[in-house]
Structures are given as C-alpha cells and as structure tokens.
Design a protein around this motif. Sequence first.
Motif, PDB file in Angstrom:
ATOM      1  N   THR A 193      29.486 -39.494 -24.292  1.00 56.23           N
ATOM      2  CA  THR A 193      30.128 -40.769 -24.654  1.00 56.23           C
ATOM      3  C   THR A 193      29.896 -41.099 -26.356  1.00 56.23           C
ATOM      4  N   SER A 194      28.487 -41.292 -26.505  1.00 60.61           N
ATOM      5  CA  SER A 194      28.065 -42.129 -27.319  1.00 60.61           C
ATOM      6  C   SER A 194      28.334 -41.020 -28.802  1.00 60.61           C
ATOM      7  N   LEU A 195      28.639 -39.445 -28.756  1.00 58.05           N
ATOM      8  CA  LEU A 195      28.886 -38.372 -29.885  1.00 58.05           C
ATOM      9  C   LEU A 195      30.855 -38.841 -29.755  1.00 58.05           C
ATOM     10  N   ALA A 196      30.730 -38.818 -28.466  1.00 60.05           N
ATOM     11  CA  ALA A 196      32.789 -38.428 -28.607  1.00 60.05           C
ATOM     12  C   ALA A 196      33.277 -39.871 -29.509  1.00 60.05           C
ATOM     13  N   LEU A 197      32.676 -40.632 -29.708  1.00 58.25           N
ATOM     14  CA  LEU A 197      33.058 -42.424 -30.468  1.00 58.25           C
ATOM     15  C   LEU A 197      32.352 -41.717 -31.065  1.00 58.25           C
ATOM     16  N   GLY A 198      31.513 -41.556 -31.689  1.00 61.35           N
ATOM     17  CA  GLY A 198      31.241 -40.874 -34.186  1.00 61.35           C
ATOM     18  C   GLY A 198      29.516 -41.971 -34.027  1.00 61.35           C
ATOM     19  N   ILE A 199      29.009 -41.549 -33.707  1.00 58.24           N
ATOM     20  CA  ILE A 199      27.762 -42.309 -32.977  1.00 58.24           C
ATOM     21  C   ILE A 199      27.172 -40.454 -33.318  1.00 58.24           C
ATOM     22  N   THR A 200      25.881 -40.599 -33.635  1.00 58.38           N
ATOM     23  CA  THR A 200      24.730 -39.766 -33.820  1.00 58.38           C
ATOM     24  C   THR A 200      23.826 -39.907 -33.062  1.00 58.38           C
ATOM     25  N   ASP A 201      23.016 -38.603 -32.492  1.00 58.45           N
ATOM     26  CA  ASP A 201      22.847 -38.198 -31.312  1.00 58.45           C
ATOM     27  C   ASP A 201      21.345 -39.697 -31.922  1.00 58.45           C
TER      28      ASP A 201
END
Length: 161
Positions: free
Chosen positions: A105-113
């Motif tokens: 979900t975080s990566l889909a929102l553009g947050i790095t791993d």
Amino acid sequence: MLKSRIPVPEAHVRQFIMARYGNNTNTVDINRKTMLGILCVLASEKVGFRHVLPRSAQDLHPEQYITLLLPDSLRNNFIHPSKVQAVAQFFGYLFTQAFLECCETSLALGITDYEAVQLFMERYGITEDMIASDTLRKKWRDHQRYMMYKTEQMIYPRQVA
C-alpha cells in the motif's frame, strides 16, 4: 471468561499482536467476528464433564505470552496444548501478511520501501531491539523477488519436452 496463554517468543510479533488486537496489553479480548476470533474458535475444544484442563509446560518468561480471553459462548472450551504452537505460528503469519500489505500500500502511494518499513514499525511500536528494520526490508525484498518469479512463470511457463 476463559483464558488461554499462547507463548510468542518473537518480541516483534508479540508487540504487533498487542498493538493491533490487545490495546497495547498482552491480554486480547477475542471476538468471533474477527479473524483471530475465528482462529480461536477453530482451535478450541470442548471440555467434557469433570474434565481437568491440560496444562502446557512452557519455560518462557511471563511477559512472553499473549493471553486470549475467549468469549462467554466458549466457556466450556479450551485451546489444547498441541494446538497452542499452531496458534503461535499463525501470529507470525499474521504479522508477515500485515507487514507485506502495508508495504504494498505504501509503495502504491509513492512512499519508498525504507519509509514504509519505518511507518509500519512506528505504527505498531516495534523497536530496533525487537527486530532490525533491515531484516524487515529484506523480508519485503524477498517477497518482491518471489512475486516477480511467480509472474515470470505465469507469462513464460516452462516447456516440457
């Protein structure tokens, strides 16, 4: 309410269960409408008349347990010691699943791993002493590699001669 004590030796899994289900205490009130409640219903057995509850021999510190409060509808039930380890393993799987979903979900929102791992750890109060953030990031990386391999196998299946 009937109490069942589940040994959870991994500190990060124990903290996750306490933060998600136990309001930051090691006692979790079970509700049949949750996945954890359904698991406990499936793992529990009915106590016969004049039957003594078996005790599980565990050598963990009292802080390393999660206490499950079974609902009143299961007042004649208990979780058998042979199933306690299966419930503890399920807690580990539940942690992994929630972690991977949070990262996706975080990566889909553009947050790095890196930030996704830190957000997950902060959300559930997991510290570096419990598990290193690099370990969680490696778990995420291995999951990504497995998913890429799985996708490649679906697109380009092996030809058997």
